[in-house]
Enzyme design. Structure first.
Site, PDB file in Angstrom:
ATOM      1  N   GLN A  26       0.801  -1.230   0.000  1.00  0.00           N
ATOM      2  CA  GLN A  26       0.000   0.000   0.000  1.00  0.00           C
ATOM      3  C   GLN A  26       0.831   1.276   0.000  1.00  0.00           C
ATOM      4  O   GLN A  26       0.332   2.340  -0.360  1.00  0.00           O
ATOM      5  CB  GLN A  26      -0.951  -0.010   1.211  1.00  0.00           C
ATOM      6  CG  GLN A  26      -1.953  -1.151   1.146  1.00  0.00           C
ATOM      7  CD  GLN A  26      -2.911  -1.162   2.321  1.00  0.00           C
ATOM      8  OE1 GLN A  26      -2.666  -1.806   3.327  1.00  0.00           O
ATOM      9  NE2 GLN A  26      -4.022  -0.450   2.203  1.00  0.00           N
ATOM     10  N   HIS A  46      -2.291  -4.805 -12.743  1.00  0.00           N
ATOM     11  CA  HIS A  46      -1.802  -4.624 -14.118  1.00  0.00           C
ATOM     12  C   HIS A  46      -2.697  -5.297 -15.153  1.00  0.00           C
ATOM     13  O   HIS A  46      -2.878  -4.787 -16.256  1.00  0.00           O
ATOM     14  CB  HIS A  46      -0.377  -5.183 -14.251  1.00  0.00           C
ATOM     15  CG  HIS A  46       0.631  -4.400 -13.455  1.00  0.00           C
ATOM     16  ND1 HIS A  46       1.843  -4.900 -13.057  1.00  0.00           N
ATOM     17  CD2 HIS A  46       0.601  -3.132 -12.974  1.00  0.00           C
ATOM     18  CE1 HIS A  46       2.513  -3.989 -12.354  1.00  0.00           C
ATOM     19  NE2 HIS A  46       1.767  -2.903 -12.298  1.00  0.00           N
ATOM     20  N   ASP A  59       2.293   0.575  -8.131  1.00  0.00           N
ATOM     21  CA  ASP A  59       3.618   0.705  -8.775  1.00  0.00           C
ATOM     22  C   ASP A  59       4.500   1.736  -8.074  1.00  0.00           C
ATOM     23  O   ASP A  59       5.691   1.526  -7.893  1.00  0.00           O
ATOM     24  CB  ASP A  59       3.470   1.101 -10.248  1.00  0.00           C
ATOM     25  CG  ASP A  59       2.872  -0.031 -11.086  1.00  0.00           C
ATOM     26  OD1 ASP A  59       2.557  -1.092 -10.505  1.00  0.00           O
ATOM     27  OD2 ASP A  59       2.718   0.149 -12.314  1.00  0.00           O
ATOM     28  N   ARG A  84       3.998  -0.056  13.030  1.00  0.00           N
ATOM     29  CA  ARG A  84       3.641  -1.344  12.460  1.00  0.00           C
ATOM     30  C   ARG A  84       3.734  -1.237  10.941  1.00  0.00           C
ATOM     31  O   ARG A  84       3.032  -0.434  10.329  1.00  0.00           O
ATOM     32  CB  ARG A  84       2.210  -1.737  12.876  1.00  0.00           C
ATOM     33  CG  ARG A  84       1.743  -2.993  12.192  1.00  0.00           C
ATOM     34  CD  ARG A  84       0.329  -3.427  12.591  1.00  0.00           C
ATOM     35  NE  ARG A  84       0.021  -4.630  11.814  1.00  0.00           N
ATOM     36  CZ  ARG A  84      -1.084  -4.805  11.103  1.00  0.00           C
ATOM     37  NH1 ARG A  84      -2.054  -3.930  11.105  1.00  0.00           N
ATOM     38  NH2 ARG A  84      -1.250  -5.913  10.400  1.00  0.00           N
ATOM     39  N   HIS A 129       1.077  -9.140   4.617  1.00  0.00           N
ATOM     40  CA  HIS A 129      -0.085  -8.254   4.493  1.00  0.00           C
ATOM     41  C   HIS A 129      -0.555  -8.318   3.031  1.00  0.00           C
ATOM     42  O   HIS A 129      -0.469  -7.346   2.295  1.00  0.00           O
ATOM     43  CB  HIS A 129       0.272  -6.831   4.936  1.00  0.00           C
ATOM     44  CG  HIS A 129      -0.914  -5.982   5.308  1.00  0.00           C
ATOM     45  ND1 HIS A 129      -1.051  -5.377   6.544  1.00  0.00           N
ATOM     46  CD2 HIS A 129      -2.024  -5.631   4.611  1.00  0.00           C
ATOM     47  CE1 HIS A 129      -2.182  -4.684   6.580  1.00  0.00           C
ATOM     48  NE2 HIS A 129      -2.796  -4.824   5.410  1.00  0.00           N
ATOM     49  N   ASN A 173      -1.819 -10.610   8.468  1.00  0.00           N
ATOM     50  CA  ASN A 173      -2.828  -9.577   8.632  1.00  0.00           C
ATOM     51  C   ASN A 173      -4.148 -10.029   8.033  1.00  0.00           C
ATOM     52  O   ASN A 173      -4.256 -10.266   6.833  1.00  0.00           O
ATOM     53  CB  ASN A 173      -2.411  -8.284   7.931  1.00  0.00           C
ATOM     54  CG  ASN A 173      -3.477  -7.196   8.087  1.00  0.00           C
ATOM     55  OD1 ASN A 173      -3.683  -6.685   9.181  1.00  0.00           O
ATOM     56  ND2 ASN A 173      -4.198  -6.892   7.012  1.00  0.00           N
ATOM     57  N   GLU A 174      -5.153 -10.161   8.898  1.00  0.00           N
ATOM     58  CA  GLU A 174      -6.532 -10.394   8.473  1.00  0.00           C
ATOM     59  C   GLU A 174      -6.733 -11.539   7.492  1.00  0.00           C
ATOM     60  O   GLU A 174      -7.152 -11.304   6.358  1.00  0.00           O
ATOM     61  CB  GLU A 174      -7.120  -9.127   7.846  1.00  0.00           C
ATOM     62  CG  GLU A 174      -7.164  -7.941   8.766  1.00  0.00           C
ATOM     63  CD  GLU A 174      -7.924  -6.770   8.138  1.00  0.00           C
ATOM     64  OE1 GLU A 174      -8.373  -6.886   6.993  1.00  0.00           O
ATOM     65  OE2 GLU A 174      -8.082  -5.768   8.830  1.00  0.00           O
ATOM     66  N   ASN A 315      -7.826  -5.846  14.465  1.00  0.00           N
ATOM     67  CA  ASN A 315      -8.184  -4.709  13.611  1.00  0.00           C
ATOM     68  C   ASN A 315      -9.678  -4.464  13.760  1.00  0.00           C
ATOM     69  O   ASN A 315     -10.483  -5.379  13.566  1.00  0.00           O
ATOM     70  CB  ASN A 315      -7.883  -4.995  12.134  1.00  0.00           C
ATOM     71  CG  ASN A 315      -6.402  -5.018  11.841  1.00  0.00           C
ATOM     72  OD1 ASN A 315      -5.572  -4.783  12.724  1.00  0.00           O
ATOM     73  ND2 ASN A 315      -6.050  -5.303  10.601  1.00  0.00           N
ATOM     74  N   TYR A 317     -12.816  -1.548  12.899  1.00  0.00           N
ATOM     75  CA  TYR A 317     -13.170  -0.277  12.261  1.00  0.00           C
ATOM     76  C   TYR A 317     -14.626   0.117  12.441  1.00  0.00           C
ATOM     77  O   TYR A 317     -14.953   1.285  12.489  1.00  0.00           O
ATOM     78  CB  TYR A 317     -12.921  -0.349  10.744  1.00  0.00           C
ATOM     79  CG  TYR A 317     -11.475  -0.330  10.329  1.00  0.00           C
ATOM     80  CD1 TYR A 317     -10.721  -1.500  10.296  1.00  0.00           C
ATOM     81  CD2 TYR A 317     -10.870   0.851   9.948  1.00  0.00           C
ATOM     82  CE1 TYR A 317      -9.394  -1.487   9.887  1.00  0.00           C
ATOM     83  CE2 TYR A 317      -9.535   0.879   9.536  1.00  0.00           C
ATOM     84  CZ  TYR A 317      -8.810  -0.296   9.510  1.00  0.00           C
ATOM     85  OH  TYR A 317      -7.502  -0.273   9.118  1.00  0.00           O
ATOM     86  N   GLU A 384      -5.063  -2.109  14.186  1.00  0.00           N
ATOM     87  CA  GLU A 384      -5.611  -1.130  13.230  1.00  0.00           C
ATOM     88  C   GLU A 384      -6.941  -0.600  13.730  1.00  0.00           C
ATOM     89  O   GLU A 384      -7.763  -1.354  14.246  1.00  0.00           O
ATOM     90  CB  GLU A 384      -5.864  -1.739  11.833  1.00  0.00           C
ATOM     91  CG  GLU A 384      -4.649  -1.967  11.000  1.00  0.00           C
ATOM     92  CD  GLU A 384      -4.982  -2.581   9.628  1.00  0.00           C
ATOM     93  OE1 GLU A 384      -6.083  -2.322   9.088  1.00  0.00           O
ATOM     94  OE2 GLU A 384      -4.143  -3.332   9.118  1.00  0.00           O
TER      95      GLU A 384
END
Ligand code: PNW
Length: 483
Positions: A26, A46, A59, A84, A129, A173-174, A315, A317, A384
């Site tokens: 990310q 892509h 990219d 993290r 991740h 992660n998740e 995590n 949210y 998170e």
């Protein structure tokens, strides 16, 4: 609570840790630079640009591969205790396998860790991740049991190279997100089969986690401060009504979304949650399959998984409402049909810039209490929590979000005695939000994607969060920041 003057402030224990998070794909960019191999998100963005909201790719992203010293400066400015971040498997092992170790990949993370230590910031490293090396996907990715062995090999390279300087590790992660959305939905690798491949993915991931944790325990955690956990995501699931059916539906959802990965590791009994076992076995039978679509662990695997964690990374949210639904039997498998629940959100919950993310601070308190009650109050680290908003440096709604969730967390800690040791805001900087591209911004710092250096500028929320991270107290009121 600590009292200062006449006002009573909400303060966290002095040992409580505040930090921020990012993930390799990310933010790093440099997708084919210095020996990095291709991963599933490179391939997906892509070859299937239409699957990404703004046709964006990782990219260049926030160019953290080149700008990491700048990122560490921001961390220092915030005054956070830890950072993290995740390591990119294909940057370190371009083929995904250990036949070739990329020296530039090792160098990059060594320099990042050194820069963090020079500034008194502790690294918390996520091994995976979501950016699986493409050559491993070509073998079937996480649906192929052999990938668990290759993950162990990769983890060994990380522990051999960075184990002496990193104390806190997260294996995954998740898994819910990358198994359910990657092997049953619209995330990379894409075009997979729900109700089948998502379960196979979960099975491999759980076996891989246990193997890496046991290797870590056996060969690596020489210092008692060395800890390894796994990050699972849990939205709070509230019954849509007071009916017994909806209450049951909410609990089934918690077990399918969270228990899927938490029950094998954190429950006393071990193995998959009984309700998942039962529902998927029955549905498989009704659909005329000879075997359940949910794989079985061996006795040894159940034992290896039980307790395979020093802490639970959480995590969190948002919150959903659960309602029981009875759909007609479909011959085509699906996770959703196995679960048999319809999810929604309340129209009057405050919104964010992400369709799925509504602001419901009490959901965090309920989540922490449910974890405490279900798994015997394990040590939890919030890895998170955050909100996406429109671009701009004035972000009172972000301050309000963090403040609200921290108040709920404070109540869970002090009133309910939930075992929580740290809090991580997602994210340090704006970044590539997977299929939502660059359209969703979670950063305490805004990233200017039109500038070559991807210039970062502090938002108002950075100032707010910095004050919380350094004083460990919440301001009396956040109304100074006008909504
Ligand atoms: C997280 N939910 O995933 C990921 O770990 C991050 O990489 C990502 O940037 C962040 O969310 C923000 O989108 C989530 O349904 C997936 O509650 C699903 C949920 C929450 C977080």
């Amino acid at each position: 609570n600590c009292t200062t003057g006449t006002t009573s402030k909400l303060c966290f224990p002095s040992s409580f840790m505040f930090g921020v998070a990012t993930a390799s794909y990310q933010i790093e960019g440099a997708w084919n630079v210095s020996g990095k191999g291709e991963n599933i998100w490179d391939r997906y963005t892509h070859t299937r640009p239409e699957r990404i909201f703004d046709h964006g790719t990782g990219d260049v992203a926030a160019d953290s591969y080149h700008q990491f010293r700048q990122d560490v400066r921001l961390l220092k400015e915030l005054g956070v205790r830890f950072y993290r971040f995740s390591m990119s498997w294909s940057r370190i092992l371009p083929t995904g396998l250990t036949n070739e170790v990329n020296p530039d990949g090792i160098r990059y993370y060594k320099e990042l860790i050194e820069e963090l230590h020079k500034n008194g910031i502790e690294p918390l490293v996520t091994m995976y991740h979501w950016d699986l090396p493409q050559p491993l996907q070509d073998l079937g990715g996480w649906t192929n049991p052999v990938i668990a062995d290759y993950f162990v090999d990769y983890a060994k390279v990380l522990l051999d190279n960075f184990g002496d300087r990193v104390k806190f590790w997260l294996t995954f992660n998740e898994p819910l997100s990358f198994c359910h959305d990657g092997y049953g939905g619209s995330d990379a690798p894409g075009d997979r089969a729900t109700g089948m491949e998502d379960y196979l993915c979960g099975h491999t991931v759980l076996r891989a986690h246990a193997a890496v944790y046991r290797m870590f325990q056996r060969d690596y955690n020489h210092r008692i401060t060395d800890l390894m956990g796994i990050t699972l995501d849990m939205a709070w699931i509230e019954p849509a009504s007071t009916s017994a059916e909806d209450k049951e539906a909410a609990e089934i959802t918690r077990q399918f979304f969270f228990g899927w990965f938490a029950h094998p590791i954190f429950s006393k009994q071990g193995d998959y949650p009984p309700v998942m076992r039962k529902r998927i076995d029955e549905m498989s039978k009704r659909q005329n399959f000879t075997r359940s679509r949910l794989p079985h662990f061996t006795k040894e695997e159940v034992e290896m998984l039980r307790g395979a964690c020093d802490f639970l990374g959480l995590n969190h949210y948002t919150t959903y409402l659960a309602k029981r639904v009875q759909r007609p039997l479909s011959p085509i498998p699906s996770f959703d049909d196995d679960m048999g629940v319809q999810l929604s959100q309340k129209a009057d919950w405050p919104k964010s810039n992400s369709t799925w993310l509504k602001v419901v601070p009490w959901g965090l308190r309920k989540t922490l209490n449910w974890i405490k009650g279900t798994y015997g109050n394990p040590p939890v680290f919030i890895t998170e929590n955050g909100i996406s908003l429109e671009p701009g440096l004035r972000d009172p709604r972000r301050i309000n979000y963090i403040d609200g969730y921290l108040r709920a967390l404070h109540a869970a800690l002090t009133k309910d005695k939930c075992n929580v040791y740290g809090y991580t805001y997602w994210s340090l900087i704006d970044n590539f939000e997977w299929t939502r591209g660059y359209s969703e911004r979670f950063g305490l710092y805004e990233v200017d994607y039109s500038s070559k250096q991807r210039v970062r500028t502090a938002r108002q929320s950075a100032e707010y969060y910095s004050s919380v991270a350094t004083t460990k107290c919440l301001p009396d009121k956040v109304s100074g920041y006008k909504l």
